[in-house]
Design a protein around this motif. Structure first.
Motif, PDB file in Angstrom:
ATOM      1  N   LEU A  72       0.841  -1.204   0.000  1.00  0.00           N
ATOM      2  CA  LEU A  72       0.000   0.000   0.000  1.00  0.00           C
ATOM      3  C   LEU A  72       0.871   1.247   0.000  1.00  0.00           C
ATOM      4  CD1 LEU A  72      -2.633  -1.168   2.642  1.00  0.00           C
ATOM      5  CD2 LEU A  72      -2.774  -1.332   0.145  1.00  0.00           C
ATOM      6  N   GLN A  73       0.271   2.340  -0.375  1.00  0.00           N
ATOM      7  CA  GLN A  73       1.001   3.603  -0.497  1.00  0.00           C
ATOM      8  C   GLN A  73       0.467   4.623   0.512  1.00  0.00           C
ATOM      9  OE1 GLN A  73       3.606   3.756  -2.651  1.00  0.00           O
ATOM     10  NE2 GLN A  73       3.125   1.632  -3.212  1.00  0.00           N
ATOM     11  N   GLY A  74       1.372   5.497   0.953  1.00  0.00           N
ATOM     12  CA  GLY A  74       0.960   6.676   1.710  1.00  0.00           C
ATOM     13  C   GLY A  74       0.299   6.414   3.038  1.00  0.00           C
ATOM     14  N   ASN A  75       0.766   5.407   3.788  1.00  0.00           N
ATOM     15  CA  ASN A  75       0.244   5.097   5.124  1.00  0.00           C
ATOM     16  C   ASN A  75      -1.144   4.485   5.121  1.00  0.00           C
ATOM     17  OD1 ASN A  75       2.525   6.023   6.625  1.00  0.00           O
ATOM     18  ND2 ASN A  75       1.845   8.133   6.288  1.00  0.00           N
ATOM     19  N   ALA A  76      -1.670   4.140   3.957  1.00  0.00           N
ATOM     20  CA  ALA A  76      -2.990   3.500   3.890  1.00  0.00           C
ATOM     21  C   ALA A  76      -2.939   2.165   4.618  1.00  0.00           C
ATOM     22  CB  ALA A  76      -3.414   3.290   2.442  1.00  0.00           C
ATOM     23  N   GLY A  77      -4.039   1.834   5.275  1.00  0.00           N
ATOM     24  CA  GLY A  77      -4.170   0.554   5.944  1.00  0.00           C
ATOM     25  C   GLY A  77      -3.574   0.485   7.329  1.00  0.00           C
ATOM     26  N   SER A  78      -2.919   1.553   7.790  1.00  0.00           N
ATOM     27  CA  SER A  78      -2.234   1.525   9.080  1.00  0.00           C
ATOM     28  C   SER A  78      -3.229   1.643  10.228  1.00  0.00           C
ATOM     29  CB  SER A  78      -1.212   2.665   9.151  1.00  0.00           C
ATOM     30  OG  SER A  78      -1.841   3.921   8.921  1.00  0.00           O
ATOM     31  N   ASP A  79      -2.956   0.889  11.301  1.00  0.00           N
ATOM     32  CA  ASP A  79      -3.742   1.032  12.521  1.00  0.00           C
ATOM     33  C   ASP A  79      -2.806   0.960  13.718  1.00  0.00           C
ATOM     34  OD1 ASP A  79      -3.506  -1.760  13.457  1.00  0.00           O
ATOM     35  OD2 ASP A  79      -4.877  -2.268  11.830  1.00  0.00           O
ATOM     36  N   ALA A  80      -3.357   0.954  14.925  1.00  0.00           N
ATOM     37  CA  ALA A  80      -2.531   1.045  16.130  1.00  0.00           C
ATOM     38  C   ALA A  80      -1.601  -0.143  16.310  1.00  0.00           C
ATOM     39  CB  ALA A  80      -3.432   1.195  17.359  1.00  0.00           C
ATOM     40  N   ILE A  81      -1.958  -1.286  15.769  1.00  0.00           N
ATOM     41  CA  ILE A  81      -1.151  -2.501  15.906  1.00  0.00           C
ATOM     42  C   ILE A  81      -0.388  -2.810  14.627  1.00  0.00           C
ATOM     43  CG2 ILE A  81      -1.266  -4.998  16.242  1.00  0.00           C
ATOM     44  CD1 ILE A  81      -1.746  -3.544  18.808  1.00  0.00           C
ATOM     45  N   HIS A  82      -1.057  -2.643  13.483  1.00  0.00           N
ATOM     46  CA  HIS A  82      -0.490  -3.038  12.189  1.00  0.00           C
ATOM     47  C   HIS A  82      -0.065  -1.761  11.444  1.00  0.00           C
ATOM     48  CE1 HIS A  82      -3.778  -5.760  13.487  1.00  0.00           C
ATOM     49  NE2 HIS A  82      -2.818  -6.663  13.358  1.00  0.00           N
ATOM     50  N   VAL A 130      -7.987   4.593  16.212  1.00  0.00           N
ATOM     51  CA  VAL A 130      -7.492   5.133  17.480  1.00  0.00           C
ATOM     52  C   VAL A 130      -6.551   4.092  18.096  1.00  0.00           C
ATOM     53  CG1 VAL A 130      -9.470   6.644  17.872  1.00  0.00           C
ATOM     54  CG2 VAL A 130      -9.556   4.278  18.686  1.00  0.00           C
ATOM     55  N   GLY A 131      -6.085   4.361  19.319  1.00  0.00           N
ATOM     56  CA  GLY A 131      -5.151   3.444  19.977  1.00  0.00           C
ATOM     57  C   GLY A 131      -3.755   4.025  20.103  1.00  0.00           C
ATOM     58  N   SER A 132      -3.647   5.342  20.115  1.00  0.00           N
ATOM     59  CA  SER A 132      -2.345   6.010  20.212  1.00  0.00           C
ATOM     60  C   SER A 132      -1.732   5.831  21.600  1.00  0.00           C
ATOM     61  CB  SER A 132      -2.502   7.512  19.942  1.00  0.00           C
ATOM     62  OG  SER A 132      -3.127   7.736  18.698  1.00  0.00           O
ATOM     63  N   ALA A 152      -9.880   0.636  17.674  1.00  0.00           N
ATOM     64  CA  ALA A 152      -8.606   0.569  18.389  1.00  0.00           C
ATOM     65  C   ALA A 152      -7.755  -0.628  17.983  1.00  0.00           C
ATOM     66  CB  ALA A 152      -8.854   0.519  19.899  1.00  0.00           C
ATOM     67  N   ASN A 153      -8.287  -1.530  17.186  1.00  0.00           N
ATOM     68  CA  ASN A 153      -7.522  -2.675  16.693  1.00  0.00           C
ATOM     69  C   ASN A 153      -6.774  -3.417  17.807  1.00  0.00           C
ATOM     70  OD1 ASN A 153      -7.594  -0.756  14.033  1.00  0.00           O
ATOM     71  ND2 ASN A 153      -7.600  -2.933  13.498  1.00  0.00           N
ATOM     72  N   GLN A 154      -7.467  -3.625  18.947  1.00  0.00           N
ATOM     73  CA  GLN A 154      -6.984  -4.475  20.049  1.00  0.00           C
ATOM     74  C   GLN A 154      -5.893  -3.830  20.899  1.00  0.00           C
ATOM     75  OE1 GLN A 154      -5.596  -8.152  18.102  1.00  0.00           O
ATOM     76  NE2 GLN A 154      -6.665  -7.360  16.302  1.00  0.00           N
ATOM     77  N   GLN A 155      -5.671  -2.554  20.776  1.00  0.00           N
ATOM     78  CA  GLN A 155      -4.490  -1.909  21.363  1.00  0.00           C
ATOM     79  C   GLN A 155      -4.528  -1.821  22.885  1.00  0.00           C
ATOM     80  OE1 GLN A 155      -1.507  -1.306  21.020  1.00  0.00           O
ATOM     81  NE2 GLN A 155      -1.013   0.797  20.461  1.00  0.00           N
ATOM     82  N   TRP A 156      -5.696  -1.658  23.492  1.00  0.00           N
ATOM     83  CA  TRP A 156      -5.754  -1.302  24.905  1.00  0.00           C
ATOM     84  C   TRP A 156      -5.865  -2.521  25.818  1.00  0.00           C
ATOM     85  CZ3 TRP A 156     -10.220   2.048  22.882  1.00  0.00           C
ATOM     86  CH2 TRP A 156      -9.725   3.240  22.315  1.00  0.00           C
ATOM     87  N   ALA A 211      -8.862   0.636  28.275  1.00  0.00           N
ATOM     88  CA  ALA A 211     -10.075   0.742  27.457  1.00  0.00           C
ATOM     89  C   ALA A 211     -11.199   1.417  28.223  1.00  0.00           C
ATOM     90  CB  ALA A 211     -10.503  -0.640  26.982  1.00  0.00           C
ATOM     91  N   ILE A 212     -11.364   1.045  29.481  1.00  0.00           N
ATOM     92  CA  ILE A 212     -12.423   1.660  30.293  1.00  0.00           C
ATOM     93  C   ILE A 212     -12.190   3.165  30.394  1.00  0.00           C
ATOM     94  CG2 ILE A 212     -13.393   1.829  32.615  1.00  0.00           C
ATOM     95  CD1 ILE A 212     -12.893  -1.203  32.888  1.00  0.00           C
ATOM     96  N   ASP A 213     -10.952   3.560  30.671  1.00  0.00           N
ATOM     97  CA  ASP A 213     -10.618   4.979  30.832  1.00  0.00           C
ATOM     98  C   ASP A 213     -10.804   5.756  29.528  1.00  0.00           C
ATOM     99  OD1 ASP A 213      -9.434   7.323  32.120  1.00  0.00           O
ATOM    100  OD2 ASP A 213      -7.672   6.885  30.900  1.00  0.00           O
ATOM    101  N   ILE A 214     -10.209   5.237  28.440  1.00  0.00           N
ATOM    102  CA  ILE A 214     -10.206   5.992  27.183  1.00  0.00           C
ATOM    103  C   ILE A 214     -11.588   5.992  26.532  1.00  0.00           C
ATOM    104  CG2 ILE A 214      -9.187   6.144  24.872  1.00  0.00           C
ATOM    105  CD1 ILE A 214      -6.654   4.837  26.125  1.00  0.00           C
ATOM    106  N   CYS A 215     -12.286   4.868  26.575  1.00  0.00           N
ATOM    107  CA  CYS A 215     -13.631   4.820  25.967  1.00  0.00           C
ATOM    108  C   CYS A 215     -14.578   5.798  26.662  1.00  0.00           C
ATOM    109  CB  CYS A 215     -14.195   3.405  26.021  1.00  0.00           C
ATOM    110  SG  CYS A 215     -13.391   2.241  24.898  1.00  0.00           S
ATOM    111  N   ASN A 216     -14.448   5.928  27.970  1.00  0.00           N
ATOM    112  CA  ASN A 216     -15.296   6.898  28.674  1.00  0.00           C
ATOM    113  C   ASN A 216     -14.964   8.327  28.267  1.00  0.00           C
ATOM    114  OD1 ASN A 216     -17.265   5.598  30.373  1.00  0.00           O
ATOM    115  ND2 ASN A 216     -15.552   4.736  31.536  1.00  0.00           N
ATOM    116  N   LYS A 217     -13.687   8.591  28.002  1.00  0.00           N
ATOM    117  CA  LYS A 217     -13.307   9.929  27.534  1.00  0.00           C
ATOM    118  C   LYS A 217     -13.813  10.195  26.117  1.00  0.00           C
ATOM    119  CE  LYS A 217      -9.177  10.315  30.431  1.00  0.00           C
ATOM    120  NZ  LYS A 217      -7.687  10.274  30.464  1.00  0.00           N
ATOM    121  N   LEU A 218     -13.882   9.146  25.303  1.00  0.00           N
ATOM    122  CA  LEU A 218     -14.323   9.294  23.915  1.00  0.00           C
ATOM    123  C   LEU A 218     -15.851   9.412  23.787  1.00  0.00           C
ATOM    124  CD1 LEU A 218     -11.850   6.781  22.236  1.00  0.00           C
ATOM    125  CD2 LEU A 218     -11.922   9.255  21.858  1.00  0.00           C
ATOM    126  N   LYS A 219     -16.554   9.239  24.880  1.00  0.00           N
ATOM    127  CA  LYS A 219     -18.011   9.413  24.843  1.00  0.00           C
ATOM    128  C   LYS A 219     -18.396  10.804  24.349  1.00  0.00           C
ATOM    129  CE  LYS A 219     -19.579   6.268  28.528  1.00  0.00           C
ATOM    130  NZ  LYS A 219     -20.180   6.216  29.884  1.00  0.00           N
TER     131      LYS A 219
END
Length: 412
Positions: free
Chosen positions: A14-24, A215-217, A244-248, A253-261
């Motif tokens: 892939l080109q230009g960072n396409a397909g990237s996620d927090a794990i892959h 997400v998943g930074s 989040a692609n399994q990152q947390w 997850a509890i902390d960040i998901c509540n913030k993302l509400k």
């Protein structure tokens, strides 16, 4: 009659960072491709999806499974495909490498999907048409429901499908309207903020009413900032999903998901380890009313059953190029229908095969036509690429499952 089976290791950088996620972070979209060469000249194509490394191992396993099809007629194979699937997935020695997961199950997906493609091509119809025209009895005969009996017997599956028959005609207009899509490529993980902003504007201009951000930074504030960019551009009425692609870990997850509400996400996807059913059940209670979407990395019907029993998932993302192919996809869809959970597939096939399967889910099974993920990056590599116009998948009309690759067209 199937005279030859060939398996191909196909990889598309892939080109230009396409397909990237927090794990892959640096994926190479790849397919283990099984091709069933019929003596009539028709070739059935089946895909299993990987991110590059190990794709050759899946191909090797597919070669092993494919041998049993040599010399058989596809109609004979599909008449009782559920039994063949059960036989192959429980091969007494090969099974040890799974069971029903990993390399061997991906290989079975490739072979299974090739069977369905050849079946539809031999009948001269697109796969969705073949599936919706099959009787409930014929559908159930293509399924292996072993290990599901506590929740779904063959008799119950048959009853469920028969129960949808009287209202089936009322759902046929979806074929003319097209199946709604959502844009999953606005916010790949490695995209800078400004590119996310511009991609959101582009998706809206193209007619999408739902979109997804990775997400998943390491710094949760980056996720929160980028999520607010998407919500700001999209406005309050567009569905925004976060993945989040399994990152947390569970506490993260509890902390960040509540913030993302604060951005009112339509769902949060794969927040933690995909095998941890209990963690997802705990998380679902802790972040309610935010909903979870799960299943991209769930390998088989048994674990989907466990997730449904736990009540943790509001959306199931079963992928026919990760589980054991179309047959197991349908089994999971039936389970989801019983539990009243929508099926919104992950599309390792880039939506090529799944555009057929969601039509079947809606028309024959009565699932809500919610939307289907759209990933555009490999469209140019397919003989008959999925058509998404105005944010909607147009109903495919070419016989088969739309999985033929240009690269392999001359390898008859």
């Amino acid at each position: 009659m199937i005279k030859k089976i060939t398996v191909h290791d196909v990889r598309y950088p892939l080109q230009g960072n396409a397909g990237s996620d927090a794990i892959h972070r640096d994926p190479i979209y790849s397919y283990a491709v099984t091709r069933l060469h019929d003596d009539s000249g028709v070739v059935g194509t089946g895909l299993a999806f990987t991110l590059g490394e190990g794709n050759d191992l899946v191909c090797k396993a597919a070669e092993y499974y494919g041998r049993v099809l040599q010399g058989k007629d596809i109609e004979e194979v599909m008449t009782n495909f559920g039994e063949l699937f059960k036989q192959l997935s429980n091969d007494q020695q090969f099974r040890w490498l799974g069971p029903h997961k990993g390399i061997v199950h991906l290989a079975l997906a490739s072979v299974t999907n090739a069977c369905y493609d050849l079946w539809a091509k031999k009948r001269g119809v697109p796969l969705w048409r073949l599936l919706i025209d099959l009787s409930p009895e014929q559908i159930v005969n293509t399924l292996d429901l072993s290990y599901l009996e506590y929740e779904l017997t063959a008799e119950q599956a048959l009853e469920l499908l028969k129960g949808q028959q009287p209202t089936k005609a009322g759902r046929l207009p979806i074929l003319e309207q097209g199946y709604p899509g959502y844009d999953t490529s606005i916010g790949w993980f490695n995209y800078p903020d400004e590119q996310v902003r511009e991609n959101c504007k582009k998706a809206l201009a193209e007619g999408f009413t739902a979109m997804k951000l990775k997400v998943g930074s390491a710094d949760p504030e980056r996720d929160i900032r980028r999520a607010h960019i998407v919500r700001e551009v999209a406005g309050p009425d567009v569905k925004v999903m976060l993945d989040a692609n399994q990152q947390w870990t569970l506490p993260q997850a509890i902390d960040i998901c509540n913030k993302l509400k604060s951005i009112n996400p339509y769902w949060i996807e794969e927040p933690t380890h995909p095998d941890d059913v209990y963690a997802h059940a705990t998380l679902a209670k802790a972040i309610a009313p935010v909903k979870l979407a799960l299943g991209e990395h769930v390998p088989n019907k048994v674990i989907f059953k466990n997730y449904l029993q736990s009540g943790s998932a509001s959306f199931m993302q079963v992928d026919a190029v990760r589980v054991g192919g179309v047959s197991e996809f349908i089994a999971v869809s039936l389970l989801c229908k019983k539990f009243g959970v929508p099926v919104v597939p992950h599309v390792g096939d880039m939506g090529q095969l799944h555009q057929h399967l969601v039509l079947f889910n809606h028309i024959a099974m009565g699932h809500e036509a919610l939307f289907l993920e759209h990933i555009p990056h490999l469209q140019k590599h397919f003989v008959n690429p999925a058509q998404i116009i105005g944010g909607v998948y147009k109903t495919p009309q070419v016989p088969g499952s739309s999985c033929d690759l240009l690269l392999l067209e001359d390898k008859i």
